[in-house]
Design an enzyme around this catalytic site. Structure first.
Site, PDB file in Angstrom:
ATOM      1  N   HIS A 206       0.858  -1.192   0.000  1.00 46.69           N
ATOM      2  CA  HIS A 206       0.000   0.000   0.000  1.00 46.69           C
ATOM      3  C   HIS A 206       0.889   1.235   0.000  1.00 46.69           C
ATOM      4  O   HIS A 206       1.882   1.285   0.728  1.00 46.69           O
ATOM      5  CB  HIS A 206      -0.872  -0.026   1.265  1.00 46.69           C
ATOM      6  CG  HIS A 206      -1.940   1.006   1.282  1.00 46.69           C
ATOM      7  ND1 HIS A 206      -1.688   2.341   1.551  1.00 46.69           N
ATOM      8  CD2 HIS A 206      -3.270   0.919   1.052  1.00 46.69           C
ATOM      9  CE1 HIS A 206      -2.827   3.015   1.488  1.00 46.69           C
ATOM     10  NE2 HIS A 206      -3.805   2.169   1.187  1.00 46.69           N
ATOM     11  N   CYS A 244      -3.709   3.016  -4.538  1.00 45.22           N
ATOM     12  CA  CYS A 244      -4.652   3.744  -3.678  1.00 45.22           C
ATOM     13  C   CYS A 244      -4.751   5.184  -4.157  1.00 45.22           C
ATOM     14  O   CYS A 244      -3.805   5.968  -4.011  1.00 45.22           O
ATOM     15  CB  CYS A 244      -4.195   3.684  -2.220  1.00 45.22           C
ATOM     16  SG  CYS A 244      -5.269   4.623  -1.117  1.00 45.22           S
ATOM     17  N   HIS A 271      -7.698   0.634  -4.079  1.00 46.89           N
ATOM     18  CA  HIS A 271      -8.560   1.420  -3.187  1.00 46.89           C
ATOM     19  C   HIS A 271      -8.887   2.682  -3.976  1.00 46.89           C
ATOM     20  O   HIS A 271      -7.970   3.432  -4.298  1.00 46.89           O
ATOM     21  CB  HIS A 271      -7.814   1.872  -1.935  1.00 46.89           C
ATOM     22  CG  HIS A 271      -7.379   0.752  -1.032  1.00 46.89           C
ATOM     23  ND1 HIS A 271      -6.563   0.972   0.056  1.00 46.89           N
ATOM     24  CD2 HIS A 271      -7.670  -0.568  -1.025  1.00 46.89           C
ATOM     25  CE1 HIS A 271      -6.364  -0.180   0.685  1.00 46.89           C
ATOM     26  NE2 HIS A 271      -7.013  -1.125   0.050  1.00 46.89           N
ATOM     27  N   ASP A 316     -12.971   3.298  -0.812  1.00 47.44           N
ATOM     28  CA  ASP A 316     -12.104   3.559   0.337  1.00 47.44           C
ATOM     29  C   ASP A 316     -12.879   4.370   1.354  1.00 47.44           C
ATOM     30  O   ASP A 316     -14.102   4.354   1.374  1.00 47.44           O
ATOM     31  CB  ASP A 316     -10.822   4.231  -0.148  1.00 47.44           C
ATOM     32  CG  ASP A 316      -9.657   3.956   0.792  1.00 47.44           C
ATOM     33  OD1 ASP A 316      -9.848   3.264   1.794  1.00 47.44           O
ATOM     34  OD2 ASP A 316      -8.557   4.448   0.518  1.00 47.44           O
ATOM     35  N   HIS A 317     -12.156   5.063   2.201  1.00 49.92           N
ATOM     36  CA  HIS A 317     -12.804   5.785   3.297  1.00 49.92           C
ATOM     37  C   HIS A 317     -14.057   6.516   2.842  1.00 49.92           C
ATOM     38  O   HIS A 317     -14.064   7.158   1.797  1.00 49.92           O
ATOM     39  CB  HIS A 317     -11.843   6.843   3.858  1.00 49.92           C
ATOM     40  CG  HIS A 317     -10.544   6.258   4.279  1.00 49.92           C
ATOM     41  ND1 HIS A 317      -9.409   7.006   4.390  1.00 49.92           N
ATOM     42  CD2 HIS A 317     -10.205   4.992   4.616  1.00 49.92           C
ATOM     43  CE1 HIS A 317      -8.412   6.229   4.781  1.00 49.92           C
ATOM     44  NE2 HIS A 317      -8.865   4.997   4.921  1.00 49.92           N
ATOM     45  N   TYR A 330     -14.834   4.248   7.936  1.00 50.44           N
ATOM     46  CA  TYR A 330     -15.314   2.920   7.554  1.00 50.44           C
ATOM     47  C   TYR A 330     -16.774   2.653   7.914  1.00 50.44           C
ATOM     48  O   TYR A 330     -17.135   1.554   8.302  1.00 50.44           O
ATOM     49  CB  TYR A 330     -14.391   1.840   8.138  1.00 50.44           C
ATOM     50  CG  TYR A 330     -13.083   1.764   7.374  1.00 50.44           C
ATOM     51  CD1 TYR A 330     -13.000   1.056   6.191  1.00 50.44           C
ATOM     52  CD2 TYR A 330     -11.952   2.451   7.818  1.00 50.44           C
ATOM     53  CE1 TYR A 330     -11.818   1.001   5.463  1.00 50.44           C
ATOM     54  CE2 TYR A 330     -10.759   2.405   7.098  1.00 50.44           C
ATOM     55  CZ  TYR A 330     -10.704   1.671   5.923  1.00 50.44           C
ATOM     56  OH  TYR A 330      -9.537   1.620   5.197  1.00 50.44           O
TER      57      TYR A 330
HETATM   58  C1  DNO Z   1      -6.470   3.099   5.770  1.00 50.21           C
HETATM   59  C2  DNO Z   1      -5.916   1.980   4.997  1.00 50.21           C
HETATM   60  C3  DNO Z   1      -4.523   1.623   5.466  1.00 50.21           C
HETATM   61  C4  DNO Z   1      -4.085   0.320   4.841  1.00 50.21           C
HETATM   62  C5  DNO Z   1      -2.715  -0.091   5.204  1.00 50.21           C
HETATM   63  C6  DNO Z   1      -2.296  -1.302   4.428  1.00 50.21           C
HETATM   64  O1  DNO Z   1      -7.604   3.162   6.020  1.00 50.21           O
HETATM   65  O2  DNO Z   1      -5.973   2.180   3.650  1.00 50.21           O
HETATM   66  O3  DNO Z   1      -4.543   1.507   6.839  1.00 50.21           O
HETATM   67  O4  DNO Z   1      -4.931  -0.693   5.275  1.00 50.21           O
HETATM   68  O5  DNO Z   1      -1.803   0.907   4.984  1.00 50.21           O
HETATM   69  O6  DNO Z   1      -1.349  -2.012   5.161  1.00 50.21           O
END
Ligand code: DNO
Length: 358
Positions: A206, A244, A271, A316-317, A330
């Site tokens: 990531h 991401c 993501h 994602d978020h 989340y």
């Molecule tokens: C945040 C996530 C990160 C991700 C880590 C992967 O919400 O995208 O915490 O899970 O960096 O190891």
């Protein structure tokens, strides 16, 4: 593409599997054993218990996020070999139950960093926020206390047992500059990737979030050039990427569609979300809708379409909306809207109508 959704487990998430299953087109859960500390082995019994829970809801368990890397590996300490061994054993156990992709990160000490988990937007929703000036003038421990005070959940990467040792770990990093961190990452990958190949696992690093050094700690997985360097450390499909858009997109010089086109065959997991960047370096995580932020969401999804992406993707978020109180970033509702936005773009971008590619 294969749509998946992150879930933190029955003990650690207010979202229910039966609700996730109702989001159109979601096939699998992105999961982890969040209570297991970085560096410890995952037991097959616990893995199978989680598998049973998830699969009983008609969802698969093919993506794990994350198997975290012990700090001694990132620091390059002599004790790292034992933790690397544990990592390989965990990977092998996960492969046995059908896991295909393991997402991890190589960020020193902290995973993602924000200054406010509930910054109010104009419409009354709240979102994760990063205030550049505040970060530049605050001690890490102060930030952690400030950020965690309004969360009753453990945040990924900010687990209490890690925070207890914060001062010592930060001191240990005085010896680790970017070059050293690259060396330590190479050492880790050279040990782990051949084992991943053998058991059929794709590792997917990531990017660092945000993609620049924070608190004087080096951050290296930050831009197109460095992603290329990472892939070259061990040239194998098992040494891959989590793309991401939120992390890489915080830096306006990162051309996200170009990154997808260049490294597409090594992207195993994505993501995808939006964020709004401000001129002073702050950013806020707006809704997924393109016009509400700075990320070229259409360009990103078009690039995935054009390369014929068949890997995993998750929204994602999300913001907190409709009164939902959940893990910061989340909640169920806004991420479900995110899924539908991604599907909308994907379906609209189909080159020729007709065939189902979900
Ligand atoms: C945040 C996530 C990160 C991700 C880590 C992967 O919400 O995208 O915490 O899970 O960096 O190891």
């Amino acid at each position: 593409m294969e749509m998946v959704f992150r879930w933190f487990g029955e003990e650690n998430d207010h979202v229910k599997l039966e609700h996730i299953r109702q989001i159109p087109g979601v096939k699998g859960i992105v999961w982890s054993l969040h209570h297991v500390a970085a560096g410890e082995r995952w037991s097959i019994e616990e893995i199978k218990a989680e598998q049973q829970k998830i699969e009983s809801h008609g969802l698969h368990i093919e993506v794990v996020e994350s198997v975290n890397i012990h700090e001694d590996i990132k620091l390059g300490l002599p004790t790292r070999d034992q933790y690397i061994e544990h990592y390989i054993e965990t990977m092998q156990e996960l492969a046995k139950v059908g896991v295909k992709v393991i997402c991890y990160n190589f960020m020193p000490v902290f995973d993602w960093i924000r200054t406010d988990l509930k910054k109010e937007l104009e419409d009354g929703s709240t979102a994760l926020f990063y205030e550049k000036q505040l970060i530049e003038g605050i001690e890490p421990t102060e930030l952690v206390n400030r950020v965690l005070q309004d969360s009753s959940f453990t945040l990924p990467g900010w687990e209490p047992e890690r925070l207890e040792q914060l001062k010592e770990i930060l001191a240990a990093y005085k010896e680790v500059n970017e070059d050293k961190l690259w060396e330590n990452l190479k050492y880790f990958l050279e040990a782990v990737v051949p084992a991943a190949e053998t058991c059929g696992i794709k590792l997917a690093i990531h990017p660092d979030d945000p993609p620049w050094p924070v608190f004087g700690l080096p951050r290296i997985i930050v831009n197109e050039e460095n992603l290329g360097r990472l892939l070259g450390l061990v040239d194998s499909p098992s040494n891959g990427l989590t793309f991401c858009s939120g992390s890489l997109g915080a830096n306006p010089t990162n051309d996200l569609p170009a990154i997808i086109r260049t490294y597409g065959d090594r992207i195993h997991f994505a993501h995808v979300r939006n964020l709004k960047r401000y001129e002073n370096g702050d950013f806020i995580e707006t809704s997924h809708k393109m016009s509400e932020g700075s990320v070229d969401m259409v360009g990103v999804m078009k690039a995935f379409r054009d390369i014929g992406y068949t890997g995993y993707i998750r929204p994602d978020h999300g913001r907190d909306i409709w009164g939902e109180v959940g893990r910061p970033g989340y909640g169920l509702y806004d991420r479900a809207l995110g899924v539908m936005y991604l599907w909308g773009l994907w379906d609209a971008l189909k080159s020729t109508g007709g065939e189902e590619n979900a």
